[in-house]
Design an enzyme around this catalytic site. Sequence first.
Site, PDB file in Angstrom:
ATOM      1  N   GLU A 115       0.903  -1.208  -0.179  1.00 16.47           N
ATOM      2  CA  GLU A 115       0.209   0.266   0.266  1.00 16.47           C
ATOM      3  C   GLU A 115       1.006   1.080   0.005  1.00 16.47           C
ATOM      4  OE1 GLU A 115      -0.683  -2.713   1.962  1.00 16.47           O
ATOM      5  OE2 GLU A 115      -2.741  -3.210   1.676  1.00 16.47           O
ATOM      6  N   HIS A 166     -10.883  -5.221  10.605  1.00 18.31           N
ATOM      7  CA  HIS A 166     -11.350  -5.060   9.151  1.00 18.31           C
ATOM      8  C   HIS A 166     -12.965  -4.466   9.172  1.00 18.31           C
ATOM      9  CE1 HIS A 166      -8.457  -8.367   8.433  1.00 18.31           C
ATOM     10  NE2 HIS A 166      -8.577  -8.066   7.011  1.00 18.31           N
TER      11      HIS A 166
END
Lengths: 330, 338
Positions: free
Chosen positions: B67, B136
């Site tokens: 990322e 998450h």
Amino acid sequence: MDPTKDQKLWMYENMVLSRRFEERIEKIYLEGKTPAFNMADGPIPGEMHLSNGQEPVAVGVCAHLTAEDAVTATHRPHHQAIAKGVDLKAMAAEIFGKATGLSGGRGGHMHLFDPSVNFACAGIIAQGCGPACGTALSRKLQGKPGVAVSFLGEGAANQGAFHEAMNLAALWKLPVIFVIEDNAWGISVAKSDATSVPRNDVRAAGYGIPGHYIEGNDPYAIFDVAGQAIARARAGEGPTLIEVETYRLAGHFMGDAEQYRPKGEKEALFARDPIPAMRARLIADGDATEKDLDRIEARAAETVDEAIQFARDSALAPETDALTAVFATQ
Amino acid sequence: MLDTQTNERRLTIARAMAEAIQQEMQADERVFVMGEDIGALGGVFGNTRGLVDEFGRERVRDTPISETAFISAAVGAAMDGMRPVVELMFVDFFGVCFDAIYNLMAKNTYFSGGNCAVPMVLMTSTGGGYSDAGQHSQCLYGTFAHLPGMKVVSPSNAYDAKGLMTAAMRDDSPVVYMFHKGLQGMGWLGTEEGAIVDTPETGYTVEIGKARVVREGKDVTLVGLAMGVHNALKAADKLAEEGVSAEVVDLVSLVPLDRETVLNSVAKTGRLIVVDEDYHSYGVSGEIIASVCEHDVSKLKAAPKRVTYPDVPIPYARHMEQFCLPNPDKIVAAYKAM
């Protein structure tokens, strides 16, 4: 790849220009900071990271670049900015925090941006690696020429951002050159105490790309290897990793007492100062006369004087400018 | 899908996002998409489905799980004239790449004195409710909205999703586009019918920085965004059964924040409840209440309330997570406690 005489003189002039500039900055930085050193005082506040000693890396690489090529520089960016052709007046004014500075005083010496020569800086270690990949990708997608050079220090080679970017650049065969300036010290921590391998060029193998280590802070050797890497990138053959042995003649930042250095190290480094060494070599090789080089040095000093004077004479921006340019104006 | 009975073209948020990107990629060669699993898979949450088939792998590129590299690469590409749309698969993953987001993407415009624009969209999924536990399921609206230099939007329905995405891709500033997983219409994450609305095929923009009154009322203002809007609307139905008229404000954008629409509504109702699936403290709910109090506290007939996620990491067990999440009953209870 050997530099032509003109390229040699260009490299010398830019090394001298960077050195003269930093010598002036070093003096002015201390104005208002004596007897008690307070970083916030004086015409140049904040941290100041000097690059003297490391000039050969910047000129050896940038001698191959044009304005359309991109450079992402580090928190120690003056030599890289000068070699890339960043306007010295606007850069000096930025360091003074003036309205005429590259960003009107919002960035300072660690955040120099000059889009006219595709130069950008970043204050955090290894932060420029990803953006260099992005610029290279952009050129690839647009079918436009140009390579991106990401300068970093040897300490940055232990950052995840560097390794992620190496993988990305190799995977996508991007025209990027990673250039590590190995000045042996990450602030006070020696390379040998921070890095698992003596030389970072071996890490290129982990990404299937060429890696080179250049000893001796030698501008001609740097020119040679960088030239091959840049030609390779221009030919669409992908990225290269280069590590260069160089020397930081100053502390990490101004005010650094440098007690971590072994006794005698600094004296030894000054004895190997690359600028007098290159001067002697130019003369010995018949590339220039004493007079030629005197003229180059005088011109550099004059350019620096003008830039510093411009910065001193420039007005500060209104305080309320702090509240603008957060977003792009559409 | 066209509903032949009503002549409406009802899309999920996932399809609306993909359609916006598709149309902008057709119109503007500078737009390209990068992220994890956004190519052949079409995005874990469906919002890039079909793009790689039309535009190929150069412009719709799957990335390594890096990322930091691909978000900071997007910054470099944006500063070089491209208009990247990048996906951070779960907002929770910001922990591995926040330097690229808030030190580069958000600051380069300012550091360059406005000389370098960073026109990029960072789209990222938010929200829980499906037992995916604490790495998450977060929203982190407040975290992103707190830091200057990024616009932040979060649609509650497909119409806004498409228009906001188009507006984001055309904006010269970086836009963080936060989409709630529970509103994507993915089925396997549950389906919120209220998010699936008529969405014109022809391209259009929804203004960034403009909130919307989605239900008019006179007794209390319920302010929310994304999933919070649907909880507020359901609470408004329940309150209506008891004769209470609730006005619902969909913030749509967090940065810039449309305080005026909130202030106007509270001036009318005199009561304020903020619904936010993000953590309780230091977040959007506090900002909305502070804005109202700073402006004119005399407009309030009662102390404001907030229905938010408690200040704890998000638990896995279904009953524990559901206990923590905002819901319509909690909003009704908050009103009754005013």
